[in-house]
Design a protein around this motif. Structure first.
Motif, PDB file in Angstrom:
ATOM      1  N   VAL A   1      27.215  36.877  49.198  1.00 53.05           N
ATOM      2  CA  VAL A   1      28.609  36.474  49.392  1.00 53.05           C
ATOM      3  C   VAL A   1      29.377  36.566  48.071  1.00 53.05           C
ATOM      4  CG1 VAL A   1      30.125  34.542  49.968  1.00 53.05           C
ATOM      5  CG2 VAL A   1      28.137  35.029  51.404  1.00 53.05           C
TER       6      VAL A   1
ATOM      7  N   VAL B   1      32.524  39.151  47.294  1.00 56.02           N
ATOM      8  CA  VAL B   1      33.842  38.737  46.784  1.00 56.02           C
ATOM      9  C   VAL B   1      34.164  39.472  45.492  1.00 56.02           C
ATOM     10  CG1 VAL B   1      35.174  36.786  45.901  1.00 56.02           C
ATOM     11  CG2 VAL B   1      33.698  36.478  47.896  1.00 56.02           C
TER      12      VAL B   1
ATOM     13  N   GLN C   1      42.995  31.904  44.351  1.00 55.44           N
ATOM     14  CA  GLN C   1      41.996  32.891  44.746  1.00 55.44           C
ATOM     15  C   GLN C   1      40.780  32.243  45.403  1.00 55.44           C
ATOM     16  OE1 GLN C   1      42.279  36.186  44.751  1.00 55.44           O
ATOM     17  NE2 GLN C   1      44.358  35.974  43.965  1.00 55.44           N
ATOM     18  N   HIS C   2      40.306  31.119  44.839  1.00 51.20           N
ATOM     19  CA  HIS C   2      39.140  30.480  45.435  1.00 51.20           C
ATOM     20  C   HIS C   2      39.463  29.890  46.809  1.00 51.20           C
ATOM     21  CE1 HIS C   2      41.127  26.954  43.595  1.00 51.20           C
ATOM     22  NE2 HIS C   2      40.506  26.247  44.524  1.00 51.20           N
ATOM     23  N   GLN C   3      40.723  29.496  47.016  1.00 52.22           N
ATOM     24  CA  GLN C   3      41.119  28.989  48.331  1.00 52.22           C
ATOM     25  C   GLN C   3      41.201  30.119  49.349  1.00 52.22           C
ATOM     26  OE1 GLN C   3      44.741  27.063  46.928  1.00 52.22           O
ATOM     27  NE2 GLN C   3      43.831  25.036  47.304  1.00 52.22           N
TER      28      GLN C   3
ATOM     29  N   THR D   1      39.421  32.813  49.221  1.00 51.73           N
ATOM     30  CA  THR D   1      38.025  33.161  49.520  1.00 51.73           C
ATOM     31  C   THR D   1      37.414  32.184  50.517  1.00 51.73           C
ATOM     32  OG1 THR D   1      37.740  34.134  47.324  1.00 51.73           O
ATOM     33  CG2 THR D   1      35.744  33.492  48.523  1.00 51.73           C
ATOM     34  N   ARG D   2      37.647  30.882  50.294  1.00 57.99           N
ATOM     35  CA  ARG D   2      37.014  29.864  51.132  1.00 57.99           C
ATOM     36  C   ARG D   2      37.625  29.788  52.526  1.00 57.99           C
ATOM     37  NH1 ARG D   2      36.640  23.351  49.699  1.00 57.99           N
ATOM     38  NH2 ARG D   2      35.630  22.727  51.665  1.00 57.99           N
ATOM     39  N   TYR D   3      38.944  29.883  52.625  1.00 56.99           N
ATOM     40  CA  TYR D   3      39.604  29.614  53.902  1.00 56.99           C
ATOM     41  C   TYR D   3      40.035  30.873  54.656  1.00 56.99           C
ATOM     42  CZ  TYR D   3      39.821  24.845  52.132  1.00 56.99           C
ATOM     43  OH  TYR D   3      39.491  23.612  51.642  1.00 56.99           O
TER      44      TYR D   3
ATOM     45  N   ILE E   1      35.868  34.231  53.820  1.00 55.43           N
ATOM     46  CA  ILE E   1      34.565  33.825  54.371  1.00 55.43           C
ATOM     47  C   ILE E   1      34.634  33.551  55.870  1.00 55.43           C
ATOM     48  CG2 ILE E   1      32.793  32.022  54.296  1.00 55.43           C
ATOM     49  CD1 ILE E   1      33.057  31.961  51.298  1.00 55.43           C
ATOM     50  N   PRO E   2      35.658  32.833  56.373  1.00 50.71           N
ATOM     51  CA  PRO E   2      35.739  32.678  57.833  1.00 50.71           C
ATOM     52  C   PRO E   2      35.906  34.002  58.569  1.00 50.71           C
ATOM     53  CG  PRO E   2      37.080  31.020  56.748  1.00 50.71           C
ATOM     54  CD  PRO E   2      36.652  31.968  55.681  1.00 50.71           C
TER      55      PRO E   2
END
Length: 292
Positions: free
Chosen positions: A83, A87, A196-198, A200-202, A205-206
């Protein structure tokens, strides 16, 4: 009838190459089949005695527990790294993405035995660069054999090798799923102030969740039945009893000890466990990749 005729050669090939050995294995699991039977003696039917011998053997449960723990650690490490690399591929420029993609494909395409030869050279007790480098920075590991010193270090090295070989395919699959996210969605997230990390997470990845789920199930199945890497490392390290996993334990019972009846029973137990894991994978496929 045309579709069935077109499928017939493939079905026949599977029945011959997989169906017959599996049926033979099932029959042997109910027989006493050892060296004498290989030289013409009639096998004796023993019913469930082979299964009883396996399931009441404390060593089998030790191997079973080690296999599950090893599988969980290795599959988890593979998925986490895959993962992260997916990214990174998505965030990289054209040059960086090309270099990383090429490196992943080279690793994925390398034969297992060839890569194991390189790994064994790296950790060689006397001439390997790993011991030499650690000795130079102050660690007293000159001549230390990482494969025979402890089964913890043995499994750690085996996990590193398997993860290294498994990450490329998983990474490319997850990256392909993330790359399908429409640019408008990412642009909207940026306009809403998402970091950027948000994103990726929301978002990423979903969106890649179905592919991540499918690859995770497949990785668990592959790592549960691992054989080549463990067997080669055992031959190099000289430790087999403490480092057996299910795949090498079956080989040891059948090929090394000639106890094909008990080995077949153990193989059937592993098959049932694999089918239970595959059931989840098949359900995902039937739902079109929906992991919910």
């Amino acid at each position: 009838m045309i579709p069935y005729l077109l499928m017939a050669p493939g079905i026949l090939a599977v029945l011959v190459s997989v169906g017959y050995p599996m049926a033979r294995q099932l029959v042997m699991s109910f027989q006493e089949f050892g060296l004498a039977q290989q030289f013409g003696a009639a096998p004796e039917w023993v019913g469930l005695a082979n299964y009883e011998a396996i399931l009441t053997d404390s060593y089998f449960w030790q191997v079973f527990a080690k296999s599950l723990a090893f599988c969980a650690f290795t599959a988890g490490s593979t998925m986490l790294l895959a993962v992260l690399l997916a990214v990174l591929l998505l965030r990289s420029g054209a040059t960086g993405r090309g270099v990383l993609n090429t490196s992943l494909i080279i690793v994925w395409g390398m034969p297992a035995l060839a890569s194991l030869t390189v790994w064994l050279w790296l950790i060689d007790p006397h001439y390997g660069p790993v011991n030499d480098l650690l000795t130079r920075v102050g660690f007293d590991v000159a001549g230390h054999n990482w494969l025979s010193g402890s089964y913890w270090t043995f499994f750690l090295i085996a996990s590193m090798i398997i993860t290294w070989a498994s990450v490329p395919l998983t990474t490319i699959s997850i990256y392909a799923a993330m790359a399908q996210v429409p640019g408008e969605v990412l642009e909207a997230a940026n306009m809403d102030g998402a970091r950027q990390h948000q994103i990726t997470r929301y978002v990423l990845i979903p969106a890649a969740g179905p592919v991540i789920g499918l690859m995770a199930v497949l990785q668990v199945i592959w790592d549960l039945r691992v054989f080549t890497q463990i067997y080669v490392l055992q031959q190099s390290g000289g430790v087999s009893t403490e480092t057996n996993l299910l795949g090498t334990y079956v080989y040891q019972l059948g090929i090394s000890q000639g106890n094909y009846g008990v080995a077949s029973a153990l193989a059937m137990v592993i098959l049932v466990l694999t089918l239970l894991l595959s059931t989840g994978y098949l359900r995902m496929l039937l739902r079109g990749g929906d992991v919910r």
